[in-house]
Design a protein around this motif. Structure first.
Motif, mmCIF file in Angstrom:
data_model
loop_
_atom_site.group_PDB
_atom_site.id
_atom_site.type_symbol
_atom_site.label_atom_id
_atom_site.label_comp_id
_atom_site.label_asym_id
_atom_site.label_seq_id
_atom_site.Cartn_x
_atom_site.Cartn_y
_atom_site.Cartn_z
ATOM 1 N N SER A 159 56.563 -0.591 33.042
ATOM 2 C CA SER A 159 56.647 -0.601 31.579
ATOM 3 C C SER A 159 56.100 0.713 31.038
ATOM 4 C CB SER A 159 55.865 -1.784 30.996
ATOM 5 O OG SER A 159 54.480 -1.613 31.219
ATOM 6 N N LYS A 160 56.136 0.871 29.723
ATOM 7 C CA LYS A 160 55.581 2.051 29.085
ATOM 8 C C LYS A 160 54.622 1.622 27.973
ATOM 9 C CE LYS A 160 59.400 3.976 27.743
ATOM 10 N NZ LYS A 160 60.335 4.904 27.061
ATOM 11 N N LYS A 161 53.669 2.484 27.701
ATOM 12 C CA LYS A 161 52.674 2.208 26.674
ATOM 13 C C LYS A 161 52.709 3.312 25.639
ATOM 14 C CE LYS A 161 47.833 0.835 26.099
ATOM 15 N NZ LYS A 161 48.147 -0.579 25.827
ATOM 16 N N ARG A 162 52.733 2.919 24.361
ATOM 17 C CA ARG A 162 52.777 3.878 23.258
ATOM 18 C C ARG A 162 51.354 4.287 22.878
ATOM 19 N NH1 ARG A 162 52.408 3.091 17.659
ATOM 20 N NH2 ARG A 162 53.428 4.699 16.377
ATOM 21 N N CYS A 163 51.144 5.600 22.812
ATOM 22 C CA CYS A 163 49.862 6.149 22.372
ATOM 23 C C CYS A 163 50.127 7.076 21.185
ATOM 24 C CB CYS A 163 49.170 6.916 23.491
ATOM 25 S SG CYS A 163 48.777 5.929 24.952
ATOM 26 N N LEU A 164 49.070 7.403 20.449
ATOM 27 C CA LEU A 164 49.162 8.310 19.319
ATOM 28 C C LEU A 164 48.237 9.499 19.557
ATOM 29 C CD1 LEU A 164 49.200 5.935 16.198
ATOM 30 C CD2 LEU A 164 51.120 7.188 17.188
ATOM 31 N N VAL A 165 48.820 10.696 19.442
ATOM 32 C CA VAL A 165 48.021 11.917 19.487
ATOM 33 C C VAL A 165 47.679 12.265 18.041
ATOM 34 C CG1 VAL A 165 47.946 14.331 20.150
ATOM 35 C CG2 VAL A 165 49.186 12.690 21.568
ATOM 36 N N LYS A 166 46.387 12.235 17.708
ATOM 37 C CA LYS A 166 45.933 12.495 16.344
ATOM 38 C C LYS A 166 45.161 13.810 16.324
ATOM 39 C CE LYS A 166 45.685 7.671 14.871
ATOM 40 N NZ LYS A 166 44.867 6.635 14.195
ATOM 41 N N ILE A 167 45.491 14.659 15.338
ATOM 42 C CA ILE A 167 44.820 15.948 15.223
ATOM 43 C C ILE A 167 44.365 16.149 13.788
ATOM 44 C CG2 ILE A 167 46.148 16.962 17.097
ATOM 45 C CD1 ILE A 167 47.801 18.433 15.020
ATOM 46 N N GLN A 168 43.298 16.925 13.645
ATOM 47 C CA GLN A 168 42.761 17.288 12.334
ATOM 48 C C GLN A 168 41.913 18.540 12.495
ATOM 49 O OE1 GLN A 168 40.447 14.228 10.440
ATOM 50 N NE2 GLN A 168 40.546 15.172 8.433
ATOM 51 N N SER A 169 42.051 19.470 11.559
ATOM 52 C CA SER A 169 41.280 20.712 11.620
ATOM 53 C C SER A 169 40.815 21.068 10.224
ATOM 54 C CB SER A 169 42.121 21.849 12.203
ATOM 55 O OG SER A 169 41.401 23.063 12.180
ATOM 56 N N GLN A 170 39.583 21.541 10.131
ATOM 57 C CA GLN A 170 39.034 21.976 8.852
ATOM 58 C C GLN A 170 39.287 23.452 8.595
ATOM 59 O OE1 GLN A 170 37.885 19.757 6.778
ATOM 60 N NE2 GLN A 170 38.047 18.103 8.288
ATOM 61 N N GLU A 171 39.830 24.155 9.560
ATOM 62 C CA GLU A 171 40.076 25.579 9.431
ATOM 63 C C GLU A 171 41.553 25.893 9.645
ATOM 64 O OE1 GLU A 171 37.606 27.615 12.166
ATOM 65 O OE2 GLU A 171 35.725 26.946 11.233
ATOM 66 N N ALA A 172 41.985 26.943 8.963
ATOM 67 C CA ALA A 172 43.370 27.380 9.142
ATOM 68 C C ALA A 172 43.490 28.178 10.437
ATOM 69 C CB ALA A 172 43.806 28.235 7.954
ATOM 70 N N GLY A 173 44.674 28.141 11.035
ATOM 71 C CA GLY A 173 44.916 28.862 12.275
ATOM 72 C C GLY A 173 45.648 27.999 13.280
ATOM 73 N N ARG A 174 45.907 28.579 14.456
ATOM 74 C CA ARG A 174 46.645 27.869 15.500
ATOM 75 C C ARG A 174 45.690 27.062 16.363
ATOM 76 N NH1 ARG A 174 51.438 27.408 17.597
ATOM 77 N NH2 ARG A 174 52.267 28.875 16.067
ATOM 78 N N LEU A 175 46.098 25.831 16.640
ATOM 79 C CA LEU A 175 45.345 24.940 17.521
ATOM 80 C C LEU A 175 46.119 24.781 18.822
ATOM 81 C CD1 LEU A 175 43.111 22.789 18.109
ATOM 82 C CD2 LEU A 175 44.641 21.116 17.067
#
Length: 399
Positions: free
Chosen positions: A206-222
């Motif tokens: 089977s497969k399991k659904r996950c969520l990748v959550k991101i948040q940054s307080q600064e501008a720029g590339r992550l």
């Protein structure tokens, strides 16, 4: 037969937590029932090759080998039934299960012990299984789990607003027939990056659904690196890429125009700042005067914080002392965001007027008789001009 019993019972590779089975058939050729018990041993490092010896000698050499008893904590083979009675002149089928506990190779000696001494009892009251009827080898391999990340590279398109959370789907695909246990770990530049759930179990096939959550307080590339640790399986790398843009504060008017300003007098204008972002913005105002401008600008407030989608009116003031044009740029800098600007202008002048006549002759005048002449005062600027006449005699008058 003894020859068949000497063959190893081999199991296909099995993932820890899974179960595979084989069957062993034993025929009791005696005319009496025989109590039995299966016993497992850890084989010695090397067993002597006795295949060329007669059957009795072979059995004697094998019996004299002193293998170590198994440890229940490491046991991976299980025989059902483990004890019982072999009926006279019949065949009995046994099921052997292989349940590996780790990714490793397993080998055990399996001996079938029977009681042929008319139920001789041990001191603890149990039967003494004094005769080895047969022996075989059990072999199996614990294999690695197979879990895949789909996708293994998570990219967030476009520019994301700093201070706001974003998420994207990720699937763990289990292609094996046993459950897989996983957990995510952060490696490099992964602050503000989370996977939910961070650990758990993916059911078999089977497969399991996950969520990748991101948040940054600064501008720029992550660019973050994580890994998924699979129990009894490989380490699965996960990369996350996103570009964050800070909040933006705009001037609602294209310029700050003071118009005509009288030298020595203060003038005021207003500018409206608007936060067009969905996150708070910390802002500050500064002036960048153009070449030749000597009139400083002041603000009723030059820094602050604007809530999301809010606006604020700031009063801008000047107090010019010189007659010269004001040309300047007002910058709005946002912490973690872009800088915006507007222009400021003013024309600083002094009132100027002229008269239509600089002199006139009143002719002969009589006492107590009024004489009138007209003189025109013209304001040469677009500012109010206050004037006052000052009459001075150019010389002494002697009647």
């Amino acid at each position: 037969s003894p020859e068949e019993a000497r063959r190893a019972v081999e199991f296909a590779p099995q993932i820890p937590g899974g179960v595979s089975t084989q069957t062993i058939t034993v025929r009791n050729r005696a005319d009496v029932p025989l109590p039995f018990k299966w016993v497992q041993f850890v084989p010695p490092p090397e067993l002597p090759d006795t295949s060329g010896l007669p059957g009795a000698a072979h059995a004697q050499r094998r019996t004299n080998v002193k293998p170590r008893p198994t440890n229940d904590k490491t046991q991976a083979f299980f025989v059902h039934p483990e004890t019982g009675t072999l009926a006279a002149s019949t065949e009995t089928e046994f099921v052997v299960e292989f349940r590996p506990r780790a990714v490793d190779s397993y080998q055990r000696l399996l001996r079938l012990m029977v009681d042929v001494q008319d139920h001789v009892m041990n001191a603890d009251g149990s039967l003494e299984f004094d005769t080895q009827l047969l022996e075989t080898t059990l072999e199996g391999m614990g294999s690695r789990s197979h879990l895949a990340l789909e996708p293994a590279f998570v990219s967030f398109a476009g520019q994301l607003l700093s201070g706001k959370a974003f998420e994207q789907e990720l699937f763990l695909v289990n292609t094996t027939m046993v459950d897989c246990v996983f957990s995510f770990e952060k490696l490099k530049n992964a602050e503000g990056v989370d996977v939910e759930p961070s650990s758990g179990t993916v059911a078999a096939d089977s497969k399991k659904r996950c969520l990748v959550k991101i948040q940054s307080q600064e501008a720029g590339r992550l660019q973050a690196s994580l890994q998924c640790r699979v129990e009894h399986g490989p380490l699965l790398p996960l990369r996350v890429d996103a570009e964050f843009a800070g909040p933006t504060v705009w001037f609602l008017k294209p310029s700050i125009d003071f118009g005509l300003v009288k030298r020595g007098e203060a003038a005021q204008a207003t500018c409206v700042l608007r936060n067009t972002s969905e996150s708070p913005a910390r802002w500050s105002l500064t002036e960048q005067p153009h070449h030749g401008t000597t009139h400083p600008i002041s603000f009723s407030e030059d820094r602050g914080e604007l809530p999301a989608l809010a606006q604020r009116t700031v009063t801008v003031s000047i107090h010019p002392q010189d007659i010269s044009p004001l040309r300047s740029t007002v910058l709005c800098r946002v912490e973690g965001g872009a800088t915006t600007f507007t222009t400021a202008r003013a024309d600083v002048v002094a009132p100027k007027a002229c008269i239509s006549r600089t002199s006139f002759d009143l002719g002969v005048c009589y006492v107590d008789v009024k004489v009138k002449e007209t003189i025109v005062v013209q304001n040469l600027t677009k500012l109010p001009a206050h004037f006052k006449w000052d009459v001075n005699l150019l010389g002494a008058w002697d009647p």
